[in-house]
Enzyme design. Structure first.
Site, PDB file in Angstrom:
ATOM      1  N   HIS A   1      10.627  35.751  -5.379  1.00  0.00           N
ATOM      2  CA  HIS A   1      11.956  35.259  -5.716  1.00  0.00           C
ATOM      3  C   HIS A   1      12.837  35.336  -4.478  1.00  0.00           C
ATOM      4  CE1 HIS A   1      15.568  34.522  -8.052  1.00  0.00           C
ATOM      5  NE2 HIS A   1      16.143  35.507  -7.356  1.00  0.00           N
TER       6      HIS A   1
ATOM      7  N   ILE B   1       3.241   4.615  -4.894  1.00  0.00           N
ATOM      8  CA  ILE B   1       3.482   5.693  -3.936  1.00  0.00           C
ATOM      9  C   ILE B   1       3.744   5.154  -2.532  1.00  0.00           C
ATOM     10  CG2 ILE B   1       2.381   7.648  -2.771  1.00  0.00           C
ATOM     11  CD1 ILE B   1       1.041   8.346  -5.433  1.00  0.00           C
TER      12      ILE B   1
ATOM     13  N   VAL C   1       7.513 -11.028  -8.005  1.00  0.00           N
ATOM     14  CA  VAL C   1       7.884 -12.038  -7.019  1.00  0.00           C
ATOM     15  C   VAL C   1       7.002 -13.257  -7.245  1.00  0.00           C
ATOM     16  CG1 VAL C   1       7.910 -12.575  -4.541  1.00  0.00           C
ATOM     17  CG2 VAL C   1       8.566 -10.291  -5.348  1.00  0.00           C
TER      18      VAL C   1
ATOM     19  N   GLY D   1      -9.744   6.942  10.634  1.00  0.00           N
ATOM     20  CA  GLY D   1      -9.565   5.940   9.590  1.00  0.00           C
ATOM     21  C   GLY D   1      -8.117   5.684   9.252  1.00  0.00           C
ATOM     22  N   VAL D   2      -7.929   5.107   8.071  1.00  0.00           N
ATOM     23  CA  VAL D   2      -6.586   4.751   7.622  1.00  0.00           C
ATOM     24  C   VAL D   2      -5.693   5.980   7.580  1.00  0.00           C
ATOM     25  CG1 VAL D   2      -5.245   3.909   5.659  1.00  0.00           C
ATOM     26  CG2 VAL D   2      -7.358   2.736   6.313  1.00  0.00           C
TER      27      VAL D   2
ATOM     28  N   GLY E   1       6.140  -3.652  -5.069  1.00  0.00           N
ATOM     29  CA  GLY E   1       5.255  -2.596  -5.566  1.00  0.00           C
ATOM     30  C   GLY E   1       5.957  -1.258  -5.545  1.00  0.00           C
TER      31      GLY E   1
END
Lengths: 472, 575
Positions: free
Chosen positions: A444, A183, A237, A42-43, A180
């Site tokens: 750490h 994301i 726009v 898919g996409v 736009g």
């Protein structure tokens, strides 16, 4: 016209579809997976998440090499071979989609290529290259996803693309307009900027990535401000004129330039719409909303009890990981399991530079819902690791319910924010409170420490920051 | 001082860990032999534990909610002695009066009557004064009453009490948490400034308190020298505040872990409003699968997280209890709509007695789980009745009230011997039958509080006189709530007699784990055809309900025929 039948037919092979098909097969059902394209995935795998991340990796290396020049390591000006960059991206896609085809075979999931549409409550007609095939089913899972929203005023022109076109990476324009500031637009802007394009972003709202909290996005805005040619907030726009020497764009709004601006490429990334209107779902009796969504119950069942729907087509957020989770529920419910789609939260990530991620409630949402919350925010300026990689602009923020100090949300901006947010999601699902997170020892020096520290800040026990003013 | 006697939990049958639902006496009460001390709730019935001694209650070592077993210490009694009377009363003051908040003196009025008189404390203020004076002048110094006040809690005013961790009578150590407050910043425990016994807690969850507020009083036992009592009121106030300040500075001790392994079956938990439901995704999935409402599941994990085990226990409980009598009778019918009867006229609400609540659950369970069939028959007891009447006077001389039931029990045992399956229980696996070699007959007794079933043991080995006497004893015990759990266990079969009231037949519910129950209705003189003509015969209607999984219809019919024969001529029972 030959006939095929399966216990479960899945329409669409994106992350929702293939996971549903595989899960159903693993649960012992015979499954047919219908996909209009030649490759599965898919996409997400073909023209979305995966190729964009391959290109973002390229962009990151370019940017980091450049940053190092300030610290005594100069690689010189990078030379781009756009064909090879594209090949790399295509190779990534091929590897993953090929893997899917193999996994489908291994599970004896039959894939049928073609455009599927319902012709009855137990019947889909699949059309491919003019040939039609009937597929009948006991249960169907609609996973037909979403498509890009087109702006009607944009002229037909090779230089005007959507996210799919941008990912093709035909060439790198000199001046690129991204319509736009969400994301998808910002991720592509990140890629094209690293490759040398001068970027202008135009966004109607008053902040980029409008779903995220302002303070989080502010960091991103500040970071990209000097790098992009222009960021036009609260502007839209109104007209694009395609001329031979360029695309002339007319703006309107708060920050609109007076005269039309010339661009070499325009990426339209104003959102996605569900594909519910393309399936003849009514012929199966499945209700589709005006906006093209198919509504389901918490077991992913549509109004027709043996037809399920998952992924983008059932609603926001349109995210692959949501579809995947839903896909398992649908397959398991068909297999007779009493499962529900019941998450407390779904994380969101913008793979921009710096990355922006959030999970659970945002401050915006918490305020809207009247939740009495407290914030623990740890600035990465105090993180040894962030300073070490010269990326101290970020911060980690956790939201806690003041009633019980339980974590209800988190947002991270900075490098690797997309990876770091996972822990916060787990904490929310497990019902951790500030103390639980603060007392969990993190290695750490890592960026993940910032999650612990944010919890400590909320508790007022963080010693990695200047003394906090004691709360009254 | 007079000697102290310890009163312990007597033999309460096999039951252990029995919950105390009521404490009938308090410190300072005068008690006599057989006075009720505490009320226990077993799975069969509630039961009063009587005192085995005379004296004044010196200390009550248990509280409502405690689980006790045989031999556990209930209280200490000091044998009555005039000289120490006042002292005891004044020291061991107690009050259940809810108005104690208003009394700023830490010592509540002491109860003078021997019974636990909840109203006594407010009855006469002059008496109260007297007793206070007495307490001041005669206090021995070995123990004293101290007010508990809220220590320095920062600048916060009107801080909400979110938990009361102790109750009256609790023994606490210094620094044990008494109540939990929730400030804007965090929750904090108010530690006990002393070691001792909590006398009163005058705040409840939801109350708002500030520094210096009195939240109750404690009896503090000193091991050191006597305090000067005359000015104790002022000095203790200061010293206690001093102590509180000190303790509040100290590090709070690690809270005791209250983690316990999940019990087998857990009743629905009543969550406080707004209380957190805390369950991970896998636990939520499990709950969904079984339709368990997580808001009713108590979490046993850290910070009250609901664990998988908690959900499993909850599901077990839900499966094991009859649906219609939800929550031991309080929500009598979860599935039925609530009806506002007041629409139709005046109504009054009356809660079921404890026995009723308990029996409603067991009756419902038995009715649901056991496939019941009831066999009706009549027994000719003409001769039996004549014989009984003829023996009545003779028996009365022996102090025996000769009832038909004693004879019927004998006859029943004869039939049980002939039909051993009636003296059995179905094993939990549903595949084996446990045949019993003993002959114990349960007898349903109607008490003002509800139905109880004491068991008469070894009926086969006892004479009719003995049985008649035991029946009388048991009935009396039942009415006086003196039955122990053991008294109500181990029956072979049960008799439920409504003969004294009336009726011609009914369908009794099998008293599991029995497999049959014999219901008796009112006997009647009836014309019976003897082949030539109708003869007046005394006929006893019998209704035998049985567990059809164990007993077939034909066998049941044979059983009642056999029993009728035994009753028709009681001499057969000795054959």
């Amino acid at each position: 016209m030959s006939n095929l039948h399966a216990q479960v037919v899945v329409l669409g092979s994106g992350p929702g579809g293939y996971n549903a098909a595989f899960r159903a097969a693993d649960l012992g059902m015979d499954v047919i997976l219908i996909e209009k394209y030649a490759t599965l995935g898919g996409v997400c795998l073909n023209v979305g998440c995966i190729p964009s991340k391959a290109l973002l990796h390229t962009a990151k290396v370019i940017d980091e090499a450049e940053e190092m020049s300030a610290h005594g390591v100069d690689f010189g000006k990078p030379k781009f071979d756009i064909d090879k960059i594209r090949d790399y991206k295509d190779g990534v896609i091929k590897q993953l989609t090929g893997g899917l085809a193999g996994m489908a075979k291994g599970r004896k999931v039959k894939t049928v290529q073609g455009y599927g549409k319902f012709t009855g409550a137990n019947e889909i007609e699949v059309e491919h290259d003019g040939k039609k095939q009937k597929v009948t089913f006991d249960n169907a899972i609609i996973a037909a996803g979403s498509r890009v929203v087109d702006l009607p005023f944009l002229p037909e022109d090779d230089r005007i693309v959507d996210s799919t076109g941008a990912l093709e990476l035909r060439d790198v324009p000199k001046h690129m307009l991204v319509i736009g500031g969400g994301i998808i637009g910002l991720e592509m802007a990140t890629v094209y900027r690293a490759l040398g394009a001068k970027i202008t972003v135009v966004e109607m709202a008053d902040q980029l990535i409008p779903a995220a909290d302002k303070d989080v996005v502010k960091v991103l805005e500040k970071f990209i401000k000097g790098k992009y040619e222009n960021i036009l907030m609260e502007t839209s726009v109104t007209k694009v004129e395609a001329k031979k020497d360029g695309l002339y764009v007319t703006f309107e709004g708060k920050n609109a330039p007076e005269k039309p601006q010339k661009f070499d490429m325009i990426l339209s990334a104003v959102g996605r719409r569900p594909n519910g209107d393309l399936l003849d779902a009514d012929k199966a009796g499945v209700e589709v909303t005006d906006r093209g969504f198919i509504e389901t119950d918490k077991q992913m069942r549509t109004n027709i009890p043996h037809i399920y729907a998952i992924g983008d087509i059932v609603g926001q957020p349109m995210l692959a990981h949501k579809a995947t989770a839903e896909s398992h529920v649908a397959a398991e419910v068909i297999a007779g399991k009493k499962h529900y789609f019941d998450p407390l939260t779904i994380p969101s990530v913008a793979y921009t530079d710096p990355e922006v991620s959030w999970v659970g409630l945002t401050e915006k949402e918490a305020k809207e819902q009247g939740v009495d919350y407290g914030v623990g925010k740890f600035p990465w300026a105090a993180s040894g690791r962030a300073i070490g990689v010269d990326r101290k602009e970020g911060f980690t923020k956790l939201l806690f319910d003041k009633k019980n100090n339980r974590v209800i949300g988190g947002a991270i901006v900075g490098v690797n924010a997309g990876e770091l947010i996972a822990e916060v999601g787990l904490a929310i699902e497990m019902g951790c409170d500030a103390e639980d997170i603060g007392l969990t020892i993190h290695a750490h020096p890592t960026l993940s420490e910032s999650v612990t520290f944010a919890a400590e800040v909320y508790e007022g026990v963080c010693t990695d920051l200047p003394p906090q003013r004691k709360k009254k | 001082m007079a000697n102290l006697t310890e009163v312990k939990v007597p033999d309460i049958g096999d039951a252990s860990g029995v919950e105390i639902i009521e404490v009938l006496v308090s410190e300072g009460d005068e008690i006599g032999i057989d006075d009720g001390l505490i009320v226990l709730e077993t799975d069969k019935a509630t039961m009063e534990v009587p005192s085995s001694d005379v004296g004044v209650v010196k200390s009550v070592e248990v509280k409502v909610g405690d689980k006790v077993s045989e031999g556990d210490l209930i209280l200490k009694i000091e044998a009555s002695s005039d000289s120490s009377d006042d002292e005891i009363k004044s020291e061991d003051s107690s009050s259940k009066d809810e108005q104690s908040e208003e009394q700023d003196d830490s010592e509540d009025a002491s109860s003078e009557s021997s019974s636990a008189d909840k109203n006594s404390s407010g009855k006469n203020s002059s008496e109260e004064d007297d007793s206070k004076k007495a307490s001041k002048s005669k206090s021995s110094g070995s123990s004293r009453s101290e007010a508990i006040t809220i220590p320095d809690i920062g600048d916060s005013e009107g801080v909400e009490v979110i938990e009361v961790s102790v109750k009256e009578g609790d023994e606490v150590e210094e620094d044990d948490s008494l109540i939990v407050l929730e400030t804007e910043k965090a929750t904090m425990e108010v530690p006990s400034p002393f070691a001792g016994t909590v006398e009163a807690i005058s705040v409840k969850v939801g109350d708002k308190v500030s520094q210096g507020d009195e939240i109750g009083s404690m009896k503090v036992t000193d091991t050191g020298s006597n305090e000067d009592d005359s000015d104790s009121d002022d000095s203790t106030d200061e010293s206690s505040q001093q102590a509180e300040k000190e303790t509040s500075v100290k590090d709070e001790p690690m809270p005791k872990s209250d983690y316990k392994p999940a019990p087998v079956a857990v009743a629905p938990y009543e969550r406080n409003e707004g209380e957190l439901i805390h369950a991970s995704p896998a636990v939520r999935r499990l709950a969904r699968e079984f339709g368990a409402d997580l808001s009713k599941v108590k979490g046993s994990g850290r910070k009250n997280r609901i664990l998988k085990e908690d959900v499993q226990s909850y599901i077990k409980f839900e499966l094991s209890r009859p649906k219609a009598t939800a929550n031991s009778g309080t929500a009598a019918s979860a599935d039925l709509p609530e009806i506002d009867f007041s629409k139709f006229g005046d109504v009054e609400e009356k809660s079921l007695s404890r026995i009723q609540k308990i029996s409603s659950v067991t009756l419902q369970r038995n009715w649901n789980l056991i496939p019941h069939v009831t066999q009706h028959d009549e027994a000719d007891i003409t001769e039996l009745d004549q014989f009984r009447k003829s023996m009545k006077e003779e028996a009365a001389k022996e102090g025996v009230r000769l009832t038909p039931l004693a004879f019927i029990m004998k006859a029943l045992v004869a039939s049980l011997k002939a039909f051993p399956t009636f003296n059995s229980s179905l094993a939990a696996d549903g595949e084996t039958l446990v045949l019993k070699k003993y002959f114990n007959i349960g007898v349903a007794v109607d008490t003002p509080d509800g139905l109880v079933v004491p068991v008469i043991r070894d009926v086969d080995k006892k004479s009719v006189y003995q049985l008649a006497n035991e029946l009388a004893e048991m009935s009396e015990k039942a009415r006086d709530k003196k039955l122990t759990a053991k008294d109500m266990q181990g029956s072979s079969m049960t008799i439920s007699s409504l003969g004294g009231i009336g009726g011609t037949s009914f369908t009794p519910i099998v008293n599991w784990p029995d497999v049959a129950i014999l219901g008796l209705s009112r006997n009647q003189m009836k014309p019976v055809w003897n082949g030539k003509d109708f003869e007046p015969r005394m006929m006893l209607p019998m209704s035998l309900s049985y567990d059809h999984r164990v007993i077939d219809g034909a066998v049941a019919a044979r059983f009642t025929v056999h029993l009728s024969k035994m009753l028709a001529d009681i001499r057969r029972t000795i054959l």
